[in-house]
Design a protein around this motif. Structure first.
Motif, PDB file in Angstrom:
ATOM      1  N   THR A   1       0.867  -1.174   0.000  1.00  0.00           N
ATOM      2  CA  THR A   1       0.000   0.000   0.000  1.00  0.00           C
ATOM      3  C   THR A   1       0.904   1.224   0.000  1.00  0.00           C
ATOM      4  N   VAL A   2       1.229   1.668  -1.182  1.00  0.00           N
ATOM      5  CA  VAL A   2       2.174   2.768  -1.384  1.00  0.00           C
ATOM      6  C   VAL A   2       1.518   3.772  -2.326  1.00  0.00           C
ATOM      7  N   THR A   3       1.633   5.064  -2.015  1.00  0.00           N
ATOM      8  CA  THR A   3       0.946   6.074  -2.801  1.00  0.00           C
ATOM      9  C   THR A   3       1.929   7.077  -3.408  1.00  0.00           C
ATOM     10  N   GLY A   4       1.380   7.935  -4.272  1.00  0.00           N
ATOM     11  CA  GLY A   4       2.152   9.041  -4.826  1.00  0.00           C
ATOM     12  C   GLY A   4       3.358   8.587  -5.631  1.00  0.00           C
ATOM     13  N   PRO A   5       4.450   9.357  -5.603  1.00  0.00           N
ATOM     14  CA  PRO A   5       5.654   9.031  -6.381  1.00  0.00           C
ATOM     15  C   PRO A   5       6.240   7.669  -6.010  1.00  0.00           C
ATOM     16  N   ASP A   6       6.099   7.264  -4.738  1.00  0.00           N
ATOM     17  CA  ASP A   6       6.634   5.960  -4.340  1.00  0.00           C
ATOM     18  C   ASP A   6       5.936   4.827  -5.089  1.00  0.00           C
ATOM     19  N   HIS A   7       4.643   4.959  -5.336  1.00  0.00           N
ATOM     20  CA  HIS A   7       3.915   3.922  -6.057  1.00  0.00           C
ATOM     21  C   HIS A   7       4.448   3.781  -7.476  1.00  0.00           C
ATOM     22  N   ASP A   8       4.788   4.912  -8.090  1.00  0.00           N
ATOM     23  CA  ASP A   8       5.259   4.894  -9.473  1.00  0.00           C
ATOM     24  C   ASP A   8       6.634   4.242  -9.614  1.00  0.00           C
ATOM     25  N   ARG A   9       7.430   4.223  -8.546  1.00  0.00           N
ATOM     26  CA  ARG A   9       8.774   3.655  -8.677  1.00  0.00           C
ATOM     27  C   ARG A   9       8.849   2.184  -8.264  1.00  0.00           C
ATOM     28  N   ILE A  10       7.709   1.570  -7.952  1.00  0.00           N
ATOM     29  CA  ILE A  10       7.730   0.158  -7.555  1.00  0.00           C
ATOM     30  C   ILE A  10       8.112  -0.737  -8.726  1.00  0.00           C
ATOM     31  N   GLY A  11       7.504  -0.524  -9.887  1.00  0.00           N
ATOM     32  CA  GLY A  11       7.791  -1.358 -11.044  1.00  0.00           C
ATOM     33  C   GLY A  11       7.055  -2.683 -10.994  1.00  0.00           C
ATOM     34  N   PRO A  12       7.358  -3.593 -11.927  1.00  0.00           N
ATOM     35  CA  PRO A  12       6.689  -4.903 -11.972  1.00  0.00           C
ATOM     36  C   PRO A  12       6.974  -5.702 -10.705  1.00  0.00           C
ATOM     37  N   LEU A  13       5.985  -6.458 -10.268  1.00  0.00           N
ATOM     38  CA  LEU A  13       6.121  -7.254  -9.059  1.00  0.00           C
ATOM     39  C   LEU A  13       6.015  -8.738  -9.385  1.00  0.00           C
ATOM     40  N   PRO A  14       6.676  -9.599  -8.596  1.00  0.00           N
ATOM     41  CA  PRO A  14       6.576 -11.044  -8.820  1.00  0.00           C
ATOM     42  C   PRO A  14       5.167 -11.553  -8.529  1.00  0.00           C
TER      43      PRO A  14
END
Length: 416
Positions: free
Chosen positions: A279-292
């Protein structure tokens, strides 16, 4: 009864006041939230009435300044240097920015803003005549208004950290608002400090009790993390243990991108037979990338709706995340970046519900082992269940309203 809530410009500092605000309104009392502009929308969405008269407190700027001072003193644990005060981007060199020169250049402006803020709060209060003031730790306007009007004030804690606690690494400095404009002296109402706090509304369970000199008013923690819909997928029980990762955007903003732990967490948790919800929002959400596989990222899901379905929560040690996890009875893996989050994490660990390591040194191997320990060790779940029950047995917000009514009727305060 008219009740003034005075809040600072960091939303999570006061969200735990919202259920008490509802209870006050349901009992027929008038409630006004005296706030800076940034808090108008959160207050409105919470069903409370904001009074937008305070100046922004620049808490993010001040936190970044604190980090620059620490870095110059050699106390900076991250690979990236602290963020620029304005842009939030890491500076290339500590020589590029002189925090002490910046303070001198901006001191007059910050004092002027503090004067305008405190004066506006007093002017409004003299007109509205509240019978009671409730404020958070970083609000100077709340206790000032109470002292000027001679009405009771009570501080509301956002978690297991209070006015008698010293800021880690800064001897003599406490978690308390600073009277930048010398308002208490300007209004001739004595001195401001921890001794000026008479009443504290404390949501912490006895097993996480923090030291207080003031009178403690216990309250049940009814978590409110902001508005949001209940996702239908939460109706289905998870096929494997569910791990929730909560990471506040403010952490990256204050400590820089080097404090963002999601890549480490993905690596650490991928080896466990678990489902992971970020549960991550804002710019941090955009830098997560693809997840396993078995990992997904969500936005705008209130934490108090998600955590009761989880077996473990990983977070930064914020008061809101900690208290919501305690109310849900979920063990916690805490990676604090600094400040009050270090103290909150340490107290959760001492209560037996958490494993803690500073964010800067929590490598994937340690995170993997700690998460496995928290998921497999029944002692953590037992401790979490015990604290959850202790919280459930605390007085409800409507019961606390009755106490506040008596407090206002007595009119006992240092201003009398």
């Amino acid at each position: 009864m008219r009740v003034m809530l005075a809040v600072s410009d960091w939303t999570t500092h006061w969200l735990n006041m919202v259920p008490l605000g509802w209870a006050l309104q349901a009992a027929g009392h008038e409630v006004r939230v005296v706030c800076p502009p940034f808090q108008t929308l959160p207050a409105t969405r919470a069903g409370l009435v904001p009074v937008e008269i305070l100046q922004p407190g620049e808490l993010v700027t001040k936190a970044r300044m604190h980090n620059h001072v620490n870095a110059r003193a050699g106390h900076w644990p991250y690979s990236d240097l602290p963020p620029d005060l304005v842009t939030g981007e890491p500076v290339a060199s500590l020589d590029d920015f002189d925090p002490f020169a910046w303070i001198e250049e901006n001191k007059a402006r910050m004092i002027d803003a503090a004067v305008r803020s405190t004066d506006a709060a007093v002017e409004f209060a003299r007109w509205w005549q509240p019978h009671l003031v409730i404020h958070d730790l970083m609000s100077i306007e709340g206790p000032l208004v109470a002292r000027v009007l001679g009405v009771p004030a009570t501080l509301t804690l956002w978690g297991p950290v209070g006015p008698d606690d010293e800021v880690p690494g800064v001897p003599g400095l406490r978690f308390l608002a600073v009277d930048t404009s010398r308002a208490f002296q300007r209004y001739d109402v004595g001195q401001w400090g921890p001794d000026g706090i008479e009443h504290v509304i404390d949501p912490c369970p006895p097993g996480l009790r923090l030291p207080l000199r003031a009178r403690r008013l216990p309250i049940r923690q009814l978590p409110y993390n902001g508005p949001g819909a209940w996702p239908s997928w939460l109706r289905e029980p998870p096929e494997r243990p569910r791990v929730c990762v909560v990471w506040g955007t403010s952490v990256s903003s204050v400590f820089g991108p080097g404090s963002f732990p999601v890549p480490r967490l993905v690596e650490a948790l991928a080896g466990l037979d678990v489902e992971v919800v970020f549960t991550v929002t804002g710019p941090d959400h955009d830098r997560i990338g693809p997840l396993p596989a078995r990992m997904r990222a969500m936005q705008n899901v209130p934490l108090h709706l998600l955590l009761p379905t989880c077996d473990l929560v990983v977070h930064h040690g914020g008061g809101g995340s900690t208290m919501t996890a305690l109310a849900a009875g979920v063990p916690q893996l805490v990676l604090p970046p600094g400040g009050d989050q270090e103290m909150i994490g340490a107290r959760a660990e001492a209560a037996g519900v958490a494993r803690v390591r500073h964010n800067a040194v929590a490598d994937p191997g340690w995170i993997h082992a700690a998460a496995a320990d928290l998921l497999g060790g029944p002692g953590y779940r037992s401790a979490a269940d015990r604290l959850r029950q202790e919280m459930a047995e605390r007085p409800s917000p409507p019961a606390v309203v009755t106490e506040l009514e008596a407090l206002a009727a007595d009119g006992v305060s240092l201003g009398r």
